[in-house]
Design a protein around this motif. Structure first.
Motif, PDB file in Angstrom:
ATOM      1  N   ALA A 174     -22.381  -8.854 -19.309  1.00 19.53           N
ATOM      2  CA  ALA A 174     -22.213  -9.928 -20.290  1.00 19.53           C
ATOM      3  C   ALA A 174     -23.463 -10.803 -20.348  1.00 19.53           C
ATOM      4  O   ALA A 174     -23.913 -11.200 -21.424  1.00 19.53           O
ATOM      5  CB  ALA A 174     -20.987 -10.766 -19.947  1.00 19.53           C
ATOM      6  N   TRP A 175     -24.025 -11.096 -19.189  1.00 15.75           N
ATOM      7  CA  TRP A 175     -25.217 -11.934 -19.113  1.00 15.75           C
ATOM      8  C   TRP A 175     -26.387 -11.260 -19.826  1.00 15.75           C
ATOM      9  O   TRP A 175     -27.102 -11.889 -20.605  1.00 15.75           O
ATOM     10  CB  TRP A 175     -25.530 -12.217 -17.640  1.00 15.75           C
ATOM     11  CG  TRP A 175     -26.708 -13.081 -17.411  1.00 15.75           C
ATOM     12  CD1 TRP A 175     -26.777 -14.440 -17.514  1.00 15.75           C
ATOM     13  CD2 TRP A 175     -28.019 -12.649 -17.047  1.00 15.75           C
ATOM     14  NE1 TRP A 175     -28.035 -14.882 -17.232  1.00 15.75           N
ATOM     15  CE2 TRP A 175     -28.822 -13.798 -16.940  1.00 15.75           C
ATOM     16  CE3 TRP A 175     -28.575 -11.407 -16.798  1.00 15.75           C
ATOM     17  CZ2 TRP A 175     -30.159 -13.734 -16.589  1.00 15.75           C
ATOM     18  CZ3 TRP A 175     -29.925 -11.343 -16.458  1.00 15.75           C
ATOM     19  CH2 TRP A 175     -30.692 -12.511 -16.353  1.00 15.75           C
ATOM     20  N   ILE A 176     -26.579  -9.964 -19.603  1.00 17.30           N
ATOM     21  CA  ILE A 176     -27.679  -9.226 -20.235  1.00 17.30           C
ATOM     22  C   ILE A 176     -27.469  -9.129 -21.746  1.00 17.30           C
ATOM     23  O   ILE A 176     -28.406  -9.288 -22.523  1.00 17.30           O
ATOM     24  CB  ILE A 176     -27.841  -7.830 -19.598  1.00 17.30           C
ATOM     25  CG1 ILE A 176     -28.404  -7.978 -18.192  1.00 17.30           C
ATOM     26  CG2 ILE A 176     -28.741  -6.936 -20.444  1.00 17.30           C
ATOM     27  CD1 ILE A 176     -28.418  -6.699 -17.388  1.00 17.30           C
ATOM     28  N   ALA A 177     -26.234  -8.893 -22.184  1.00 13.16           N
ATOM     29  CA  ALA A 177     -25.949  -8.823 -23.621  1.00 13.16           C
ATOM     30  C   ALA A 177     -26.225 -10.166 -24.292  1.00 13.16           C
ATOM     31  O   ALA A 177     -26.790 -10.209 -25.394  1.00 13.16           O
ATOM     32  CB  ALA A 177     -24.505  -8.393 -23.856  1.00 13.16           C
ATOM     33  N   LEU A 178     -25.847 -11.257 -23.633  1.00 10.02           N
ATOM     34  CA  LEU A 178     -26.123 -12.578 -24.193  1.00 10.02           C
ATOM     35  C   LEU A 178     -27.624 -12.836 -24.249  1.00 10.02           C
ATOM     36  O   LEU A 178     -28.142 -13.351 -25.240  1.00 10.02           O
ATOM     37  CB  LEU A 178     -25.421 -13.664 -23.367  1.00 10.02           C
ATOM     38  CG  LEU A 178     -25.687 -15.094 -23.820  1.00 10.02           C
ATOM     39  CD1 LEU A 178     -25.216 -15.317 -25.253  1.00 10.02           C
ATOM     40  CD2 LEU A 178     -25.006 -16.077 -22.871  1.00 10.02           C
ATOM     41  N   LYS A 179     -28.326 -12.458 -23.203  1.00  6.21           N
ATOM     42  CA  LYS A 179     -29.782 -12.656 -23.176  1.00  6.21           C
ATOM     43  C   LYS A 179     -30.448 -11.855 -24.294  1.00  6.21           C
ATOM     44  O   LYS A 179     -31.346 -12.345 -24.974  1.00  6.21           O
ATOM     45  CB  LYS A 179     -30.329 -12.249 -21.808  1.00  6.21           C
ATOM     46  CG  LYS A 179     -31.757 -12.640 -21.580  1.00  6.21           C
ATOM     47  CD  LYS A 179     -32.153 -12.374 -20.124  1.00  6.21           C
ATOM     48  CE  LYS A 179     -33.558 -12.850 -19.860  1.00  6.21           C
ATOM     49  NZ  LYS A 179     -33.953 -12.632 -18.467  1.00  6.21           N
TER      50      LYS A 179
END
Length: 181
Positions: A66-71
């Motif tokens: 989720a963190w990578i997708a948001l970034k």
């Protein structure tokens, strides 16, 4: 984001509530320590051993995706469709944050009762083995606290709050200015 732009009309926007990752780790650790003998499906027997292994596990599985997708969305070509709202500001100044949120989506604001906002995902939390993880207090307010994470873990995950740097993005943010600004 690029897939959503293909599926939806040009008028969509995404609002994402963000939080310093270190405080997210701290919250999960607090829940874990409140229920030390419950079997949490968030961890394997090997990863539940210490706070270090639990934090590493959270950032090496679902949480990091989720963190990578948001970034990716934050720095991507469609970032102007994205609004990131800092959780601490939302709970400290909910009325002002909601006013800015309505401006972002080009809608007229309406009144909210921030003294009566209760929510609990008890069944979901029980299935995961993390009782109380998604329980929301009645009143929206900021509650300061001391972290229970070791200092080096807190620093490591705090440094992952990429939304503190607005260079290279067209995303909108409702975040506190960093002390280095």
């Amino acid at each position: 984001m690029h897939q959503l732009t293909e599926l939806l009309d040009d008028d969509f926007k995404i609002i994402y509530c963000v939080r310093n990752p270190a405080w997210g780790m701290d919250s999960v650790e607090r829940i874990y320590r409140k229920n030390p003998f419950d079997y949490s499906r968030m961890f394997t027997p090997q990863t539940r051993q210490t706070v270090y292994s639990r934090c590493e596990s959270m950032m090496s599985t679902v949480g990091v995706c989720a963190w990578i997708a948001l970034k990716e969305a934050y720095y991507g070509e469609h970032s102007a469709r994205l609004l990131l709202v800092d959780n601490d500001l939302l709970v400290s100044r909910p009325a002002r944050c909601m006013e800015l949120l309505y401006q972002f989506i080009d809608q007229s604001p309406f009144p909210h009762d921030f003294d009566h906002v209760e929510y609990e995902a008890g069944e979901f939390d029980t299935l995961l083995g993390v009782k109380g993880q998604h329980k929301v207090k009645q009143k929206v307010e900021f509650t300061p606290r001391r972290t229970i994470l070791p200092p080096e873990l807190f620093a490591k995950y705090s440094d992952m709050a990429f939304w503190q740097d607005s260079n290279g993005t067209s995303a909108s943010t409702i975040v506190a200015k960093s002390s280095s600004s």
